[in-house]
Design an enzyme around this catalytic site. Structure first.
Site, PDB file in Angstrom:
ATOM      1  N   SER A   1      28.228  24.693  24.561  1.00 28.32           N
ATOM      2  CA  SER A   1      26.861  24.123  24.872  1.00 28.32           C
ATOM      3  C   SER A   1      26.659  22.760  23.876  1.00 28.32           C
ATOM      4  O   SER A   1      26.640  23.110  22.674  1.00 28.32           O
ATOM      5  CB  SER A   1      25.790  24.990  24.779  1.00 28.32           C
ATOM      6  OG  SER A   1      24.690  24.288  24.699  1.00 28.32           O
TER       7      SER A   1
ATOM      8  N   HIS B   1      29.055  22.112  28.561  1.00 24.91           N
ATOM      9  CA  HIS B   1      27.802  22.807  29.072  1.00 24.91           C
ATOM     10  C   HIS B   1      26.727  21.840  28.600  1.00 24.91           C
ATOM     11  O   HIS B   1      26.474  21.548  27.144  1.00 24.91           O
ATOM     12  CB  HIS B   1      27.391  24.278  28.531  1.00 24.91           C
ATOM     13  CG  HIS B   1      26.155  24.707  29.202  1.00 24.91           C
ATOM     14  ND1 HIS B   1      25.991  25.020  30.302  1.00 24.91           N
ATOM     15  CD2 HIS B   1      24.908  25.054  28.744  1.00 24.91           C
ATOM     16  CE1 HIS B   1      24.937  25.728  30.877  1.00 24.91           C
ATOM     17  NE2 HIS B   1      24.206  25.518  29.514  1.00 24.91           N
TER      18      HIS B   1
ATOM     19  N   ASP C   1      22.592  20.987  28.269  1.00 23.78           N
ATOM     20  CA  ASP C   1      21.341  21.529  28.536  1.00 23.78           C
ATOM     21  C   ASP C   1      20.187  20.544  28.533  1.00 23.78           C
ATOM     22  O   ASP C   1      20.042  19.748  27.379  1.00 23.78           O
ATOM     23  CB  ASP C   1      21.258  22.409  27.112  1.00 23.78           C
ATOM     24  CG  ASP C   1      22.076  23.783  27.367  1.00 23.78           C
ATOM     25  OD1 ASP C   1      22.021  24.469  28.393  1.00 23.78           O
ATOM     26  OD2 ASP C   1      22.650  24.127  26.579  1.00 23.78           O
TER      27      ASP C   1
ATOM     28  N   HIS D   1      22.868  22.327  32.932  1.00 24.79           N
ATOM     29  CA  HIS D   1      21.810  23.207  33.113  1.00 24.79           C
ATOM     30  C   HIS D   1      20.588  22.679  33.082  1.00 24.79           C
ATOM     31  O   HIS D   1      20.001  22.238  31.851  1.00 24.79           O
ATOM     32  CB  HIS D   1      22.082  24.136  32.012  1.00 24.79           C
ATOM     33  CG  HIS D   1      21.329  25.338  31.911  1.00 24.79           C
ATOM     34  ND1 HIS D   1      21.298  26.113  30.692  1.00 24.79           N
ATOM     35  CD2 HIS D   1      20.188  25.881  32.773  1.00 24.79           C
ATOM     36  CE1 HIS D   1      20.288  27.212  30.997  1.00 24.79           C
ATOM     37  NE2 HIS D   1      19.551  26.949  32.033  1.00 24.79           N
TER      38      HIS D   1
ATOM     39  N   MET E   1      16.562  22.689  32.683  1.00 24.20           N
ATOM     40  CA  MET E   1      15.661  23.623  32.329  1.00 24.20           C
ATOM     41  C   MET E   1      14.244  22.774  32.351  1.00 24.20           C
ATOM     42  O   MET E   1      13.990  22.173  31.404  1.00 24.20           O
ATOM     43  CB  MET E   1      15.797  24.148  31.088  1.00 24.20           C
ATOM     44  CG  MET E   1      16.753  25.329  30.945  1.00 24.20           C
ATOM     45  SD  MET E   1      17.392  25.589  29.291  1.00 24.20           S
ATOM     46  CE  MET E   1      18.698  24.461  29.200  1.00 24.20           C
TER      47      MET E   1
ATOM     48  N   MET F   1      21.188  34.067  32.348  1.00 28.31           N
ATOM     49  CA  MET F   1      20.638  33.757  30.711  1.00 28.31           C
ATOM     50  C   MET F   1      20.537  35.199  30.149  1.00 28.31           C
ATOM     51  O   MET F   1      19.767  36.140  30.678  1.00 28.31           O
ATOM     52  CB  MET F   1      19.352  33.237  30.898  1.00 28.31           C
ATOM     53  CG  MET F   1      19.071  31.719  31.312  1.00 28.31           C
ATOM     54  SD  MET F   1      20.113  30.650  30.649  1.00 28.31           S
ATOM     55  CE  MET F   1      19.500  30.515  28.975  1.00 28.31           C
TER      56      MET F   1
ATOM     57  N   ASP G   1      24.893  32.616  29.512  1.00 27.87           N
ATOM     58  CA  ASP G   1      24.415  31.633  28.627  1.00 27.87           C
ATOM     59  C   ASP G   1      23.342  32.403  27.615  1.00 27.87           C
ATOM     60  O   ASP G   1      22.146  32.842  28.028  1.00 27.87           O
ATOM     61  CB  ASP G   1      23.783  30.542  29.199  1.00 27.87           C
ATOM     62  CG  ASP G   1      23.411  29.278  28.768  1.00 27.87           C
ATOM     63  OD1 ASP G   1      23.572  29.223  27.255  1.00 27.87           O
ATOM     64  OD2 ASP G   1      22.966  28.345  29.347  1.00 27.87           O
TER      65      ASP G   1
HETATM   66  C1  DX5 Z   1      19.530  27.740  25.865  1.00 25.75           C
HETATM   67  C2  DX5 Z   1      20.597  26.907  26.373  1.00 25.75           C
HETATM   68  C3  DX5 Z   1      21.793  27.551  25.946  1.00 25.75           C
HETATM   69  C4  DX5 Z   1      21.955  27.537  24.586  1.00 25.75           C
HETATM   70  C5  DX5 Z   1      22.947  28.605  23.806  1.00 25.75           C
HETATM   71  O1  DX5 Z   1      18.167  27.660  26.552  1.00 25.75           O
HETATM   72  O2  DX5 Z   1      20.491  26.932  27.652  1.00 25.75           O
HETATM   73  O3  DX5 Z   1      23.001  26.714  26.436  1.00 25.75           O
HETATM   74  O4  DX5 Z   1      22.527  26.182  23.907  1.00 25.75           O
HETATM   75  O5  DX5 Z   1      23.233  28.396  22.786  1.00 25.75           O
HETATM   76  P1  DX5 Z   1      23.728  29.858  21.865  1.00 25.75           P
HETATM   77  O6  DX5 Z   1      25.203  29.992  22.463  1.00 25.75           O
HETATM   78  O7  DX5 Z   1      23.619  29.421  20.290  1.00 25.75           O
HETATM   79  O8  DX5 Z   1      22.772  31.029  22.494  1.00 25.75           O
HETATM   80 ZN    ZN Z   2      22.485  26.316  28.794  1.00 35.73          ZN
END
Ligand code: DX5
Ligand code: ZN
Length: 232
Positions: A9, A34, A36, A67, A69, A138, A180
C-alpha cells in the site's frame, strides 16, 4: 485458490518520491500496487486522488489496485478509470446503489470489488457475486496505516472463503480474496491459511529498510500456508 499476490500500500511510501517508491517495491518482488483513496468524509483522513494516479501510472506496468474510501463513489470510479486504474474496490456503505457502482466499474473494463469493514456482514456479497472480481476484507477500521490486525478477521476470512469456493464450484469463475490492515510477516501465514490469496501490506513493507527481504519472507510464509491447504 489463485496464485498469491502481494500488494504494497503506497500509503506508507515516501510521497515525495512516489514514482520511485512504486518501482522499488515491484523490483523487490511485489505484484500489485495498492492505492488508498480517502476523502475525510467516509473515513477521517485525506490522501490522494486521480491526478496522482495519473502521474505514477507511467512508472509501472504492474496492476494498480485502487481502494476507494470515499462517499459517494460513482464520480470517483469514472475519474480513476480515466487515470489508469486496473481494479477498483469500494465500501458498500459508501454508495446508495452497490450493484450500479459495480456495473460502472465493469463497464470501464476494470476489475471490481467490494470492501468489508470489520463490522460489515459478508451477506452484502450474496446478490452481486457474479459482478465481483475480488472481495477485500478490512482487518482494521479504514483510515490509517499502522493499526493492529483485528483477530476476529480470521473467522470472517474463513466464512467468505467458503462462500467464494461455493460460487466457483457453481460458476467456474474465481473471485480473489484480499486482506488489508495490519498484515506483517508474523501473521501472514495464518491469514493465508484462512484462505486469503491477495495481501495488502503498507507499513510492514514500506516501513522496512529492505523491501525485498520482507516481500520474500511474506512469500515464503504464504507458500508454506497454501502448501498446507493443498495437502490437507
Ligand atoms: C487503511 C488502508 C490500508 C493501509 C494498510 O485504511 O486501506 O491499505 O495502508 O496499512 P498497514 O498495512 O500498515 O496496516
Ligand atoms: Zn487499502
Amino acid at each position: 485458490m489463485q496464485p498469491a499476490v502481494i500488494a504494497p500500500s503506497i500509503l506508507s511510501a515516501d510521497f515525495a518520491r512516489l514514482g520511485e517508491e512504486v518501482q522499488a517495491v515491484i523490483s523487490a518482488g511485489a505484484d500489485w500496487i495498492h492505492y488508498d483513496v480517502m476523502d475525510n468524509h467516509y473515513v477521517p483522513n485525506l490522501t490522494i486522488g486521480p491526478l496522482v494516479l495519473k502521474s505514477i501510472r507511467p512508472w509501472t506496468k504492474a496492476t494498480i489496485d485502487v481502494h476507494l474510501m470515499v462517499s459517494p463513489v460513482d464520480a470517483m470510479i469514472e475519474s480513476f478509470a480515466e487515470a489508469g486504474a486496473d481494479c477498483i474496490t469500494f465500501h458498500p456503505e459508501a454508495t446508495l446503489h452497490v450493484d450500479r457502482s459495480l456495473e460502472l466499474i465493469r463497464s470501464k473494463g476494470l476489475k471490481a470489488g467490494l470492501v468489508l469493514n470489520p463490522a460489515t456482514s459478508p451477506d452484502v456479497l450474496d446478490w452481486v457475486m457474479d459482478k465481483l472480481d475480488m472481495v477485500l476484507i478490512m482487518s482494521i477500521n479504514p483510515g490509517f496505516a499502522g493499526q493492529p490486525f483485528i483477530a476476529s478477521t480470521l473467522d470472517k476470512i474463513r466464512v467468505v472463503r467458503s462462500k467464494l469456493d461455493r460460487f466457483e464450484d457453481r460458476s467456474g469463475r474465481s473471485i480473489r480474496l484480499e486482506i488489508d490492515g495490519g498484515v506483517k510477516t508474523d501473521n501472514i501465514g495464518a491469514i493465508a491459511a484462512a484462505g486469503v490469496d491477495t495481501f495488502v501490506a503498507g507499513s510492514a513493507i514500506y516501513g522496512a529498510k529492505d523491501y525485498q527481504a520482507v516481500i520474500s519472507e511474506m512469500r515464503r510464509e504464504i507458500a508454506r500456508a497454501h502448501g498446507e491447504i493443498l495437502q490437507a
